[in-house]
Scaffold this active site. Structure first.
Site, PDB file in Angstrom:
ATOM      1  N   ARG A   4       0.837  -1.226   0.000  1.00 34.88           N
ATOM      2  CA  ARG A   4       0.000   0.000   0.000  1.00 34.88           C
ATOM      3  C   ARG A   4       0.868   1.270   0.000  1.00 34.88           C
ATOM      4  O   ARG A   4       0.514   2.280   0.602  1.00 34.88           O
ATOM      5  CB  ARG A   4      -0.945   0.035   1.203  1.00 34.88           C
ATOM      6  CG  ARG A   4      -1.968  -1.105   1.270  1.00 34.88           C
ATOM      7  CD  ARG A   4      -2.964  -1.026   0.104  1.00 34.88           C
ATOM      8  NE  ARG A   4      -4.102  -1.869   0.351  1.00 34.88           N
ATOM      9  CZ  ARG A   4      -4.192  -3.163   0.022  1.00 34.88           C
ATOM     10  NH1 ARG A   4      -3.173  -3.756  -0.598  1.00 34.88           N
ATOM     11  NH2 ARG A   4      -5.280  -3.847   0.260  1.00 34.88           N
ATOM     12  N   SER A  64     -10.746  -1.114   3.240  1.00 37.28           N
ATOM     13  CA  SER A  64      -9.972  -1.199   4.486  1.00 37.28           C
ATOM     14  C   SER A  64      -9.658   0.207   4.983  1.00 37.28           C
ATOM     15  O   SER A  64      -8.996   0.972   4.277  1.00 37.28           O
ATOM     16  CB  SER A  64      -8.651  -1.919   4.245  1.00 37.28           C
ATOM     17  OG  SER A  64      -8.875  -3.201   3.757  1.00 37.28           O
ATOM     18  N   GLU A  71      -5.295   3.585   6.440  1.00 35.99           N
ATOM     19  CA  GLU A  71      -4.933   3.461   5.035  1.00 35.99           C
ATOM     20  C   GLU A  71      -5.557   4.593   4.221  1.00 35.99           C
ATOM     21  O   GLU A  71      -5.044   5.022   3.201  1.00 35.99           O
ATOM     22  CB  GLU A  71      -5.418   2.110   4.495  1.00 35.99           C
ATOM     23  CG  GLU A  71      -4.829   1.797   3.156  1.00 35.99           C
ATOM     24  CD  GLU A  71      -5.636   0.818   2.346  1.00 35.99           C
ATOM     25  OE1 GLU A  71      -5.619   0.963   1.113  1.00 35.99           O
ATOM     26  OE2 GLU A  71      -6.267  -0.069   2.917  1.00 35.99           O
TER      27      GLU A  71
END
Ligand code: EPU
Length: 336
Positions: A163, A235, A332
């Protein structure tokens, strides 16, 4: 061609469906559009808002938002086995996956149904079911705001990680991604090793591209809420990467705790969803926000929530995990 909106209503442009406004929003197609836009000077505050699937607005945005809307998918090279494809930033990622599966091209089928646009894929190196965008991205095309010129960056210079990419760091606020070049292949390359994928694929008759795509879609639909029905940004937290001794200590205490290898040596990746779940927060609700009852990594807007309410819940979740396991979980989602 550009299309400009003043005091733009963002509620339909962010998957959390929070009702904020942007002073100015411009939908653009080409690098020339960007050049013309920035010719008048670089605004004090600007950023790209692609699909709005990984962002949480906590207040109105007092600058310029740029949204790519270009839609071309183009084969640039085909040697009969490897196929290079140039994808405009505005293409819906899942439309690209469907396009590839229809043509028998392997490489992105595990990334089915990830919401968002192709131009955003390299920014957080989207990933699911054992595959990441970096596995197929060869080059990223971008407009450099300071120089007014186009730049093509090879994947090796994109600093991809879990990520992570250079677009979240050194190039943040400096470039606008206009296209992504990916390499796909006609040689079957099924990646079925993650979770329930193998079983779901077998239940559909074996590892064809179509079966893998359908299996992944089915798995995602059972766990992840549909943003059209329930505002969310996938998420909300990243899976934490901890030092190996910390992981081992936790594993001794919690033998059923999922543990994954991390890319960095001496580190291990934990499952934030599991930690939140075991900290007792899965399904927790507070007013207009909640922790999703089927996937604890996902925070949901139950209807009419503000970004501030989501943040308050996120802090509570982080505290619960810290108190129970002594582990920090980072967000995130890009919080504005
Ligand atoms: N788990 C729980 N409770 C939960 C959620 C998960 O116990 O509420 C456990 C699962 O049983 C499993 C482990 O945690 O043992 C991992 O769960 P899962 O396979 O669902 O994956 P994840 O690590 O929670 C990541 C990605 C997802 C991606 C899935 C599948 C991140 C932050 N999330 O989730 O990506 O779909 O793997 O590959 O890495 C996204 O980024 O928006 C996203 C949805």
């Amino acid at each position: 061609m550009t299309k400009e909106f003043q005091q733009a209503d963002l509620s339909g442009r962010n998957s959390f469906h929070v009702k904020q406004r942007a002073a100015r929003l411009v939908e653009f197609e080409t690098a020339d559009d960007l050049r013309a836009l920035f010719a008048a000077g670089i605004p004090d505050r600007w950023m790209v808002l692609a699909g709005g699937n990984n962002v949480l607005f906590t207040c109105d945005y007092d600058g310029l938002l740029l949204t790519p809307v270009s839609q071309k998918i183009e084969v640039t090279e085909d040697d009969g086995e490897r196929v290079r494809v140039r994808v405009d930033a505005g293409v819906e990622w899942d439309d690209l996956v469907e396009w590839a599966v229809r043509r028998g091209l392997w490489g992105i089928e595990n990334l089915s149904l990830i919401p968002g646009k192709a131009g955003a894929a390299p920014v957080q190196n989207i990933g699911a079911y054992g595959r990441e965008a970096k596995d197929v991205i060869e080059r990223v095309e971008m407009y450099c705001v300071e120089s007014g010129s186009m730049l093509t960056l090879d994947a090796a210079h994109c600093e991809f990680g879990y990520r992570e990419s250079v677009f979240k760091h050194a190039l943040k606020g400096r470039v606008v991604i206009t296209a992504v070049e990916i390499a796909l292949t006609r040689t079957p390359q099924p990646h079925l090793g993650y979770g329930d994928v193998e079983r779901e694929v077998a239940a559909r008759g074996g590892a064809t591209l179509r079966n893998i795509r359908e299996a992944i879609i089915a798995i995602r639909r059972t766990k992840l809420p549909d943003t059209a029905e329930l505002g969310n940004a996938g998420s909300f937290f990243k899976n934490p990467i901890v030092d190996q001794p910390v992981a081992e200590r936790l594993k001794t205490e919690w033998p059923d705790m999922p543990l994954y290898p991390a890319q960095e040596p001496g580190k291990a990746k934990l499952a934030a969803g599991w930690l939140i779940d075991k900290a007792g927060m899965k399904g927790y609700r507070e007013g207009r926000v909640g922790v999703h009852e089927r996937q604890a990594l996902v925070l949901v807007n139950l209807g009419g929530a503000t970004g501030g309410e989501v943040i308050a819940l996120a802090r509570k979740v982080q505290t619960a995990v810290r108190d129970r396991f002594g582990v920090e979980i980072d967000t995130e989602v890009n919080i504005l």
